[in-house]
Design an enzyme around this catalytic site. Sequence first.
Site, PDB file in Angstrom:
ATOM      1  N   ASN A 129       0.867  -1.175   0.000  1.00  0.00           N
ATOM      2  CA  ASN A 129       0.000   0.000   0.000  1.00  0.00           C
ATOM      3  C   ASN A 129       0.910   1.233   0.000  1.00  0.00           C
ATOM      4  O   ASN A 129       1.489   1.573   1.030  1.00  0.00           O
ATOM      5  CB  ASN A 129      -0.895  -0.035   1.248  1.00  0.00           C
ATOM      6  CG  ASN A 129      -1.746   1.209   1.400  1.00  0.00           C
ATOM      7  OD1 ASN A 129      -1.821   2.039   0.484  1.00  0.00           O
ATOM      8  ND2 ASN A 129      -2.384   1.355   2.552  1.00  0.00           N
ATOM      9  N   LYS A 167       0.124   4.281  -0.417  1.00  0.00           N
ATOM     10  CA  LYS A 167      -0.533   5.486   0.123  1.00  0.00           C
ATOM     11  C   LYS A 167      -0.256   6.685  -0.794  1.00  0.00           C
ATOM     12  O   LYS A 167      -0.272   6.541  -2.015  1.00  0.00           O
ATOM     13  CB  LYS A 167      -0.084   5.729   1.564  1.00  0.00           C
ATOM     14  CG  LYS A 167      -0.264   4.467   2.421  1.00  0.00           C
ATOM     15  CD  LYS A 167      -0.074   4.685   3.891  1.00  0.00           C
ATOM     16  CE  LYS A 167      -0.327   3.357   4.611  1.00  0.00           C
ATOM     17  NZ  LYS A 167      -0.224   3.450   6.047  1.00  0.00           N
ATOM     18  N   HIS A 220      -9.756   1.364   4.967  1.00  0.00           N
ATOM     19  CA  HIS A 220      -8.461   1.558   5.635  1.00  0.00           C
ATOM     20  C   HIS A 220      -8.647   2.561   6.776  1.00  0.00           C
ATOM     21  O   HIS A 220      -9.412   3.517   6.644  1.00  0.00           O
ATOM     22  CB  HIS A 220      -7.419   2.060   4.633  1.00  0.00           C
ATOM     23  CG  HIS A 220      -6.026   2.027   5.194  1.00  0.00           C
ATOM     24  ND1 HIS A 220      -5.575   2.987   6.066  1.00  0.00           N
ATOM     25  CD2 HIS A 220      -5.014   1.142   5.043  1.00  0.00           C
ATOM     26  CE1 HIS A 220      -4.331   2.685   6.426  1.00  0.00           C
ATOM     27  NE2 HIS A 220      -3.966   1.576   5.821  1.00  0.00           N
ATOM     28  N   GLU A 265      -6.973   4.966   7.742  1.00  0.00           N
ATOM     29  CA  GLU A 265      -6.715   6.364   7.370  1.00  0.00           C
ATOM     30  C   GLU A 265      -7.926   6.962   6.656  1.00  0.00           C
ATOM     31  O   GLU A 265      -8.171   8.166   6.720  1.00  0.00           O
ATOM     32  CB  GLU A 265      -5.445   6.436   6.501  1.00  0.00           C
ATOM     33  CG  GLU A 265      -4.201   6.236   7.362  1.00  0.00           C
ATOM     34  CD  GLU A 265      -2.996   5.647   6.636  1.00  0.00           C
ATOM     35  OE1 GLU A 265      -2.997   5.619   5.390  1.00  0.00           O
ATOM     36  OE2 GLU A 265      -2.068   5.200   7.325  1.00  0.00           O
ATOM     37  N   GLU A 276      -5.626  -4.647  10.886  1.00  0.00           N
ATOM     38  CA  GLU A 276      -4.607  -3.633  11.092  1.00  0.00           C
ATOM     39  C   GLU A 276      -4.923  -2.847  12.366  1.00  0.00           C
ATOM     40  O   GLU A 276      -5.779  -1.948  12.344  1.00  0.00           O
ATOM     41  CB  GLU A 276      -4.577  -2.658   9.911  1.00  0.00           C
ATOM     42  CG  GLU A 276      -4.252  -3.315   8.593  1.00  0.00           C
ATOM     43  CD  GLU A 276      -3.658  -2.292   7.621  1.00  0.00           C
ATOM     44  OE1 GLU A 276      -2.509  -2.475   7.232  1.00  0.00           O
ATOM     45  OE2 GLU A 276      -4.348  -1.315   7.289  1.00  0.00           O
ATOM     46  N   GLY A 278       2.298   2.409  10.934  1.00  0.00           N
ATOM     47  CA  GLY A 278       3.319   3.441  10.794  1.00  0.00           C
ATOM     48  C   GLY A 278       4.093   3.719  12.078  1.00  0.00           C
ATOM     49  O   GLY A 278       4.870   4.674  12.138  1.00  0.00           O
ATOM     50  N   SER A 291       3.191  -1.912  10.244  1.00  0.00           N
ATOM     51  CA  SER A 291       4.640  -1.894  10.504  1.00  0.00           C
ATOM     52  C   SER A 291       5.358  -3.219  10.218  1.00  0.00           C
ATOM     53  O   SER A 291       6.333  -3.550  10.889  1.00  0.00           O
ATOM     54  CB  SER A 291       4.924  -1.448  11.940  1.00  0.00           C
ATOM     55  OG  SER A 291       4.456  -0.133  12.140  1.00  0.00           O
TER      56      SER A 291
END
Length: 254
Positions: free
Chosen positions: A11, A13, A100, A102, A171, A177, A217
């Site tokens: 991904n 992003k 996701h 985000e 996730e 991250g 991560s």
Amino acid sequence: MKNYKKIIIANWKMQLDVNQSSKVAKATRKLLSNNKASRDIQVVICPSFLAMTEVAKVLKGSKIALGAQDSFYEERGAYTGEISVGELKKIGCQYVIVGHSERRQMGEIDEIVNKKVRAILSQGLVPIICVGETFDERREGNKDMVVMHQVYQALHNIEFDKKQKIIIAYEPVWVIGSGQVIDSQEAAHIASVIKQSMIDVFDGKDPAAYSIIYGGSVTPNTVADFTKLANMQGTLVGGASLEAKVFVEIIKNA
Ligand code: PGA
């Protein structure tokens, strides 16, 4: 679509421009071309929308599949800024990330996730449905409930057929991250929670094929902690997928 034992998804992003995307895709393709270890692994790259056509050209004829980071649920119309699943399909996209964290933070609620999953399945593409708890939800002891609820809502009232495939990516939001991963015992536990949720959703009906993967991560050193688990088939990789060499290490170690 062939059934692979494992699936490793990049991904990207909003991290790479079109030029960089094309370069990383080329390098990844090259590094994987003679790699026997990756034969049974489906590798998917999800670039930004803008880079997708360029990356599609680079990946053409390879075993690496193209994915999108999002899509809209309507096929055509006055929807400024949106991109339909049908258009993605035309350029060779086979997978679409949905829900996701985000995007959930930007307002993508469960109802929208559900509409998107329907649209993706109806075009014969594979939704990569992201679920996961925030740090607060975890601290309050609600992790399993949050994940189950997100799975139920994403798949609510959807009629499945046998040919369809679904990927559920667990996730933990607080890990994405962050440089830290959860331990594999915990991943094994949540994989069985998701598996039970899927059994509940299918309720004795013939299930569509599904895979459960981990994201947050992941690095070359940690990938096998997750892919070795009985109920986990792969990983969704953000930061560590931006450099071809590192990403290919992840694939080799999976
Ligand atoms: P990360 O991102 O690997 O950089 O934590 C994973 C993701 O957001 O899918």
